[in-house]
Design a protein around this motif. Structure first.
Motif, PDB file in Angstrom:
ATOM      1  N   ALA A  44       0.812  -1.224   0.000  1.00 54.34           N
ATOM      2  CA  ALA A  44       0.000   0.000   0.000  1.00 54.34           C
ATOM      3  C   ALA A  44       0.844   1.271   0.000  1.00 54.34           C
ATOM      4  N   ASN A  45       1.883   1.300   0.822  1.00 50.89           N
ATOM      5  CA  ASN A  45       2.715   2.507   0.897  1.00 50.89           C
ATOM      6  C   ASN A  45       3.511   2.722  -0.389  1.00 50.89           C
ATOM      7  N   GLN A  46       3.991   1.630  -0.980  1.00 51.77           N
ATOM      8  CA  GLN A  46       4.710   1.748  -2.254  1.00 51.77           C
ATOM      9  C   GLN A  46       3.784   2.260  -3.343  1.00 51.77           C
ATOM     10  N   PHE A  47       2.564   1.753  -3.343  1.00 54.29           N
ATOM     11  CA  PHE A  47       1.604   2.210  -4.353  1.00 54.29           C
ATOM     12  C   PHE A  47       1.320   3.694  -4.181  1.00 54.29           C
ATOM     13  N   PHE A  48       1.037   4.105  -2.941  1.00 50.95           N
ATOM     14  CA  PHE A  48       0.625   5.488  -2.689  1.00 50.95           C
ATOM     15  C   PHE A  48       1.766   6.478  -2.922  1.00 50.95           C
ATOM     16  N   ASN A  49       2.946   6.135  -2.457  1.00 43.69           N
ATOM     17  CA  ASN A  49       4.059   7.086  -2.487  1.00 43.69           C
ATOM     18  C   ASN A  49       4.937   7.017  -3.728  1.00 43.69           C
ATOM     19  N   VAL A  50       4.832   5.927  -4.485  1.00 39.13           N
ATOM     20  CA  VAL A  50       5.694   5.786  -5.662  1.00 39.13           C
ATOM     21  C   VAL A  50       4.879   5.622  -6.950  1.00 39.13           C
ATOM     22  N   LEU A  51       4.192   4.495  -7.069  1.00 42.81           N
ATOM     23  CA  LEU A  51       3.487   4.181  -8.317  1.00 42.81           C
ATOM     24  C   LEU A  51       2.400   5.189  -8.649  1.00 42.81           C
ATOM     25  N   ARG A  52       1.631   5.578  -7.665  1.00 42.14           N
ATOM     26  CA  ARG A  52       0.463   6.438  -7.915  1.00 42.14           C
ATOM     27  C   ARG A  52       0.850   7.805  -8.488  1.00 42.14           C
ATOM     28  N   ILE A  53       2.029   8.254  -8.149  1.00 40.36           N
ATOM     29  CA  ILE A  53       2.501   9.550  -8.654  1.00 40.36           C
ATOM     30  C   ILE A  53       2.504   9.561 -10.181  1.00 40.36           C
ATOM     31  N   TYR A  54       2.879   8.420 -10.777  1.00 46.36           N
ATOM     32  CA  TYR A  54       2.984   8.337 -12.231  1.00 46.36           C
ATOM     33  C   TYR A  54       1.627   8.111 -12.901  1.00 46.36           C
ATOM     34  N   LEU A  55       0.604   7.840 -12.094  1.00 50.55           N
ATOM     35  CA  LEU A  55      -0.738   7.663 -12.645  1.00 50.55           C
ATOM     36  C   LEU A  55      -1.539   8.958 -12.624  1.00 50.55           C
ATOM     37  N   SER A  56      -1.069   9.919 -11.858  1.00 47.90           N
ATOM     38  CA  SER A  56      -1.796  11.177 -11.706  1.00 47.90           C
ATOM     39  C   SER A  56      -1.688  12.035 -12.960  1.00 47.90           C
ATOM     40  N   GLY A  57      -2.697  12.853 -13.153  1.00 46.44           N
ATOM     41  CA  GLY A  57      -2.694  13.745 -14.317  1.00 46.44           C
ATOM     42  C   GLY A  57      -2.559  15.190 -13.900  1.00 46.44           C
ATOM     43  N   TRP A  58      -2.923  16.074 -14.822  1.00 51.18           N
ATOM     44  CA  TRP A  58      -2.761  17.510 -14.574  1.00 51.18           C
ATOM     45  C   TRP A  58      -4.117  18.173 -14.373  1.00 51.18           C
ATOM     46  N   GLN A  59      -5.182  17.378 -14.269  1.00 55.66           N
ATOM     47  CA  GLN A  59      -6.513  17.944 -14.053  1.00 55.66           C
ATOM     48  C   GLN A  59      -6.909  17.716 -12.593  1.00 55.66           C
ATOM     49  N   GLY A  60      -7.296  18.785 -11.910  1.00 53.92           N
ATOM     50  CA  GLY A  60      -7.632  18.663 -10.490  1.00 53.92           C
ATOM     51  C   GLY A  60      -6.411  18.425  -9.629  1.00 53.92           C
ATOM     52  N   ASN A  61      -5.236  18.712 -10.169  1.00 55.75           N
ATOM     53  CA  ASN A  61      -3.993  18.518  -9.438  1.00 55.75           C
ATOM     54  C   ASN A  61      -3.468  19.879  -8.975  1.00 55.75           C
ATOM     55  N   PRO A  62      -3.539  20.162  -7.661  1.00 53.62           N
ATOM     56  CA  PRO A  62      -3.131  21.488  -7.162  1.00 53.62           C
ATOM     57  C   PRO A  62      -1.657  21.803  -7.401  1.00 53.62           C
ATOM     58  N   LYS A  63      -0.854  20.772  -7.608  1.00 48.17           N
ATOM     59  CA  LYS A  63       0.565  21.002  -7.849  1.00 48.17           C
ATOM     60  C   LYS A  63       0.814  21.537  -9.257  1.00 48.17           C
ATOM     61  N   LEU A  64      -0.173  21.363 -10.141  1.00 47.76           N
ATOM     62  CA  LEU A  64      -0.100  21.900 -11.501  1.00 47.76           C
ATOM     63  C   LEU A  64      -1.443  22.545 -11.819  1.00 47.76           C
ATOM     64  N   SER A  65      -1.791  23.515 -11.011  1.00 46.96           N
ATOM     65  CA  SER A  65      -3.114  24.140 -11.117  1.00 46.96           C
ATOM     66  C   SER A  65      -3.364  24.795 -12.472  1.00 46.96           C
ATOM     67  N   ASP A  66      -2.311  25.212 -13.154  1.00 51.56           N
ATOM     68  CA  ASP A  66      -2.465  25.850 -14.465  1.00 51.56           C
ATOM     69  C   ASP A  66      -2.330  24.852 -15.612  1.00 51.56           C
ATOM     70  N   GLY A  67      -2.114  23.590 -15.262  1.00 47.44           N
ATOM     71  CA  GLY A  67      -1.930  22.581 -16.291  1.00 47.44           C
ATOM     72  C   GLY A  67      -0.459  22.379 -16.629  1.00 47.44           C
ATOM     73  N   LEU A  68      -0.192  21.575 -17.631  1.00 50.17           N
ATOM     74  CA  LEU A  68       1.181  21.268 -18.042  1.00 50.17           C
ATOM     75  C   LEU A  68       1.404  21.742 -19.478  1.00 50.17           C
ATOM     76  N   LEU A  69       2.497  22.456 -19.686  1.00 49.07           N
ATOM     77  CA  LEU A  69       2.825  22.952 -21.019  1.00 49.07           C
ATOM     78  C   LEU A  69       3.648  21.905 -21.769  1.00 49.07           C
ATOM     79  N   TYR A  70       3.095  21.437 -22.879  1.00 46.61           N
ATOM     80  CA  TYR A  70       3.807  20.482 -23.736  1.00 46.61           C
ATOM     81  C   TYR A  70       4.567  21.300 -24.789  1.00 46.61           C
ATOM     82  N   GLU A  71       5.802  21.619 -24.486  1.00 45.85           N
ATOM     83  CA  GLU A  71       6.595  22.480 -25.359  1.00 45.85           C
ATOM     84  C   GLU A  71       6.783  21.851 -26.736  1.00 45.85           C
ATOM     85  N   GLY A  72       6.552  22.640 -27.758  1.00 44.16           N
ATOM     86  CA  GLY A  72       6.693  22.166 -29.124  1.00 44.16           C
ATOM     87  C   GLY A  72       5.467  21.447 -29.645  1.00 44.16           C
ATOM     88  N   VAL A  73       4.453  21.296 -28.786  1.00 42.80           N
ATOM     89  CA  VAL A  73       3.216  20.619 -29.191  1.00 42.80           C
ATOM     90  C   VAL A  73       2.042  21.594 -29.161  1.00 42.80           C
TER      91      VAL A  73
END
Length: 224
Positions: A44-73
């Protein structure tokens, strides 16, 4: 099995409908058994603290409240949801097939489910749309007054309820409990106290899953 059921409904073939529903029920029960394997192989701790980070997106994510800029795209930042079971056409197709009206789960839940369809392959989106325009299996089962068919239908709905209930159990163990433990240690996000307990798709995870599960349960047919 779904195309087989739709054809059976059109032909008013109760026996084929019943057998196909029982097969889907069996598959859902097997899916739950496979789901239970997570407790054996995933910490459970490995999932929450490691794996889950890579499953998160940029919508509803306060750490990227303005979204993510895909440079060149794109010239402007984009907000995309992370991985979510709602992006699976399997579960949305089962809801449609069984006549589970997830719109009753609440406006936000229904809006999220509809939005998640945009993450599916075009062919899957088209399948769901076509399925929504097919004759209603639920109405066919009700009008049949066939106890065996109604029992098969209820068994299928109950198997889906069971799977969704177990999903809630897993969410409690792998997300909500680690989030509470993290908060106690003073590591919770300063931006939003509950941000770590939100779904990777950006939802209010527990309330969303409970609403979807409860709406599914309401689809059970009552005895005449």
């Amino acid at each position: 099995e779904i195309p087989k059921i739709i054809k059976a409904v059109i032909c008013e073939d109760q026996e084929t409908s019943k057998m196909a529903l029982l097969h889907i029920c069996s598959c859902l029960k097997e899916a739950r058994k496979v789901f239970e394997e997570i407790r054996k192989y995933v910490d459970a701790n490995q999932f929450f603290n490691v794996l889950r980070i890579y499953l998160s997106g940029w919508q509803g994510n306060p750490k990227l409240s303005d979204g993510l800029l895909y440079e060149g795209v794109w010239d402007t930042p984009k907000k995309f949801a992370g991985g979510s079971a709602a992006q699976s056409s399997i579960f949305q197709s089962l809801d449609i097939l069984l006549g589970v009206e997830q719109s009753a789960s609440g406006e936000s839940a229904d809006k999220f489910l509809q939005e998640m369809r945009t993450y599916m392959p075009p062919a899957h989106q088209a399948f769901l749309h076509n399925l929504e325009n097919c004759p209603s299996l639920r109405k066919f089962v009700i009008s049949s007054h066939n106890a065996d068919l109604q029992e098969a239908y209820n068994s299928c709905v109950q198997a889906l309820v069971s799977l969704r209930s177990y999903h809630l159990t897993i969410v409690e163990k792998y997300i909500l409990t680690p989030a509470r433990d993290q908060a106690k240690k003073g590591n919770a996000s300063k931006e939003s106290p509950d941000s770590e307990s939100r779904g990777t798709g950006g939802t209010d995870l527990k309330n969303f899953l409970m609403a979807v599960r409860n709406t599914t349960q309401k689809a059970l047919l009552k005895e005449d």
